[in-house]
Design a protein around this motif. Structure first.
Motif, PDB file in Angstrom:
ATOM      1  N   SER A   1       5.995  -3.016 -13.003  1.00  0.00           N
ATOM      2  CA  SER A   1       5.304  -4.020 -13.810  1.00  0.00           C
ATOM      3  C   SER A   1       6.177  -4.515 -14.952  1.00  0.00           C
ATOM      4  O   SER A   1       6.313  -5.723 -15.182  1.00  0.00           O
ATOM      5  CB  SER A   1       4.002  -3.426 -14.353  1.00  0.00           C
ATOM      6  OG  SER A   1       3.332  -4.359 -15.161  1.00  0.00           O
ATOM      7  N   ARG A   2       6.785  -3.590 -15.654  1.00  0.00           N
ATOM      8  CA  ARG A   2       7.655  -3.970 -16.784  1.00  0.00           C
ATOM      9  C   ARG A   2       8.876  -4.745 -16.303  1.00  0.00           C
ATOM     10  O   ARG A   2       9.282  -5.721 -16.934  1.00  0.00           O
ATOM     11  CB  ARG A   2       8.084  -2.719 -17.542  1.00  0.00           C
ATOM     12  CG  ARG A   2       6.979  -2.098 -18.336  1.00  0.00           C
ATOM     13  CD  ARG A   2       7.427  -0.819 -19.022  1.00  0.00           C
ATOM     14  NE  ARG A   2       6.337  -0.251 -19.784  1.00  0.00           N
ATOM     15  CZ  ARG A   2       6.171   1.040 -19.987  1.00  0.00           C
ATOM     16  NH1 ARG A   2       7.052   1.910 -19.506  1.00  0.00           N
ATOM     17  NH2 ARG A   2       5.139   1.477 -20.672  1.00  0.00           N
TER      18      ARG A   2
ATOM     19  N   ASP B   1       2.173  -0.963  -6.036  1.00  0.00           N
ATOM     20  CA  ASP B   1       2.448   0.432  -5.666  1.00  0.00           C
ATOM     21  C   ASP B   1       3.431   0.519  -4.505  1.00  0.00           C
ATOM     22  O   ASP B   1       4.279   1.417  -4.469  1.00  0.00           O
ATOM     23  CB  ASP B   1       1.158   1.158  -5.289  1.00  0.00           C
ATOM     24  CG  ASP B   1       0.281   1.460  -6.494  1.00  0.00           C
ATOM     25  OD1 ASP B   1       0.805   1.515  -7.621  1.00  0.00           O
ATOM     26  OD2 ASP B   1      -0.937   1.637  -6.294  1.00  0.00           O
TER      27      ASP B   1
ATOM     28  N   ALA C   1       6.793  -0.029  -5.936  1.00  0.00           N
ATOM     29  CA  ALA C   1       7.212   1.185  -6.658  1.00  0.00           C
ATOM     30  C   ALA C   1       7.731   2.243  -5.695  1.00  0.00           C
ATOM     31  O   ALA C   1       8.769   2.856  -5.938  1.00  0.00           O
ATOM     32  CB  ALA C   1       6.038   1.728  -7.476  1.00  0.00           C
ATOM     33  N   ARG C   2       7.000   2.442  -4.590  1.00  0.00           N
ATOM     34  CA  ARG C   2       7.414   3.447  -3.600  1.00  0.00           C
ATOM     35  C   ARG C   2       8.777   3.111  -3.018  1.00  0.00           C
ATOM     36  O   ARG C   2       9.656   3.960  -2.930  1.00  0.00           O
ATOM     37  CB  ARG C   2       6.355   3.518  -2.488  1.00  0.00           C
ATOM     38  CG  ARG C   2       5.927   4.883  -2.124  1.00  0.00           C
ATOM     39  CD  ARG C   2       4.862   4.995  -1.047  1.00  0.00           C
ATOM     40  NE  ARG C   2       4.175   3.805  -0.594  1.00  0.00           N
ATOM     41  CZ  ARG C   2       3.057   3.319  -1.137  1.00  0.00           C
ATOM     42  NH1 ARG C   2       2.511   3.917  -2.168  1.00  0.00           N
ATOM     43  NH2 ARG C   2       2.484   2.240  -0.635  1.00  0.00           N
TER      44      ARG C   2
ATOM     45  N   VAL D   1      10.579   3.980  -8.180  1.00  0.00           N
ATOM     46  CA  VAL D   1      10.222   4.021  -9.598  1.00  0.00           C
ATOM     47  C   VAL D   1       8.700   4.034  -9.709  1.00  0.00           C
ATOM     48  O   VAL D   1       7.989   3.872  -8.731  1.00  0.00           O
ATOM     49  CB  VAL D   1      10.808   2.811 -10.376  1.00  0.00           C
ATOM     50  CG1 VAL D   1      12.335   2.807 -10.309  1.00  0.00           C
ATOM     51  CG2 VAL D   1      10.242   1.498  -9.866  1.00  0.00           C
ATOM     52  N   SER D   2       8.204   4.193 -10.921  1.00  0.00           N
ATOM     53  CA  SER D   2       6.760   4.217 -11.131  1.00  0.00           C
ATOM     54  C   SER D   2       6.193   2.793 -11.122  1.00  0.00           C
ATOM     55  O   SER D   2       6.915   1.820 -11.379  1.00  0.00           O
ATOM     56  CB  SER D   2       6.437   4.878 -12.473  1.00  0.00           C
ATOM     57  OG  SER D   2       6.866   4.036 -13.537  1.00  0.00           O
ATOM     58  N   PRO D   3       4.905   2.664 -10.843  1.00  0.00           N
ATOM     59  CA  PRO D   3       4.287   1.342 -10.878  1.00  0.00           C
ATOM     60  C   PRO D   3       4.424   0.650 -12.239  1.00  0.00           C
ATOM     61  O   PRO D   3       4.621  -0.564 -12.295  1.00  0.00           O
ATOM     62  CB  PRO D   3       2.818   1.617 -10.549  1.00  0.00           C
ATOM     63  CG  PRO D   3       2.853   2.856  -9.711  1.00  0.00           C
ATOM     64  CD  PRO D   3       3.977   3.674 -10.303  1.00  0.00           C
ATOM     65  N   ILE D   4       4.359   1.403 -13.316  1.00  0.00           N
ATOM     66  CA  ILE D   4       4.500   0.783 -14.647  1.00  0.00           C
ATOM     67  C   ILE D   4       5.913   0.233 -14.836  1.00  0.00           C
ATOM     68  O   ILE D   4       6.105  -0.808 -15.451  1.00  0.00           O
ATOM     69  CB  ILE D   4       4.087   1.742 -15.788  1.00  0.00           C
ATOM     70  CG1 ILE D   4       3.975   0.988 -17.118  1.00  0.00           C
ATOM     71  CG2 ILE D   4       5.061   2.887 -15.945  1.00  0.00           C
ATOM     72  CD1 ILE D   4       2.876  -0.035 -17.151  1.00  0.00           C
ATOM     73  N   THR D   5       6.901   0.918 -14.264  1.00  0.00           N
ATOM     74  CA  THR D   5       8.275   0.411 -14.341  1.00  0.00           C
ATOM     75  C   THR D   5       8.402  -0.877 -13.547  1.00  0.00           C
ATOM     76  O   THR D   5       9.056  -1.827 -13.985  1.00  0.00           O
ATOM     77  CB  THR D   5       9.284   1.473 -13.850  1.00  0.00           C
ATOM     78  OG1 THR D   5       9.166   2.626 -14.688  1.00  0.00           O
ATOM     79  CG2 THR D   5      10.712   0.949 -13.896  1.00  0.00           C
TER      80      THR D   5
END
Length: 154
Positions: A33-34, A19, A22-23, A27-31
């Motif tokens: 991760s991907r 997280d 991401a911050r 971008v989002s946490p899923i982005t």
């Protein structure tokens, strides 16, 4: 003294999290991760932003969390009877050379030709939900056989 931005930290462990990355990368946490998994559906510029945030924050992915989410780790358990036999050393080299380029790590267990030790190692490694098992030999204790039959590890 100039204001130095505080490094984002989450949880009580002060460990940098996904997280946080991401911050910082926007971008989002899923982005995140991907991007870290190398998914093809993440634009190169987003991957670069994520990598820059990873480098800036010193983020190290939590493989335990990934294993929990996917019910499978990136480890392959390799049980061998001895490290003194050159055949098994060469086997470990070949396994490592084969697995590493695909993102897998070896968990190496030495059984010392002891069925009870093999069973104990199997029980321990299976609890970590390995992506696979590589066992040498054909003789298994009844307990080890039951563990293998109950396991869904390839």
């Amino acid at each position: 003294m100039a204001d130095v931005p505080e490094r984002p930290r989450s949880r009580s462990s002060s460990r940098v999290t996904l997280d946080d990355v991401a911050r910082v990368s926007g971008v989002s946490p899923i982005t995140v991760s991907r991007a870290l998994r190398g998914a093809r559906n993440v634009a190169p510029e987003l991957k670069a932003r994520v990598q820059a945030a990873v480098d800036e924050l010193g983020y190290v992915p939590n493989v335990a969390a990934r294993a929990l989410a996917s019910a499978r780790s990136s480890h392959v358990a390799v049980l061998i009877p001895s490290l003194t036999n050159q055949l098994f050393v060469e086997l470990l080299e070949a396994v490592q050379d084969t697995l590493a380029p695909h993102g897998f790590q070896s968990l190496i267990g030495v059984t010392h030709y002891d069925p009870a030790q093999e069973e104990a190692l199997l029980r321990s490694y299976l609890s970590q939900r390995p992506a696979g098992l590589l066992l040498t030999g054909f003789d298994r204790s009844a307990g080890a056989t039951r563990l293998l039959e109950a396991s869904d590890a390839p």
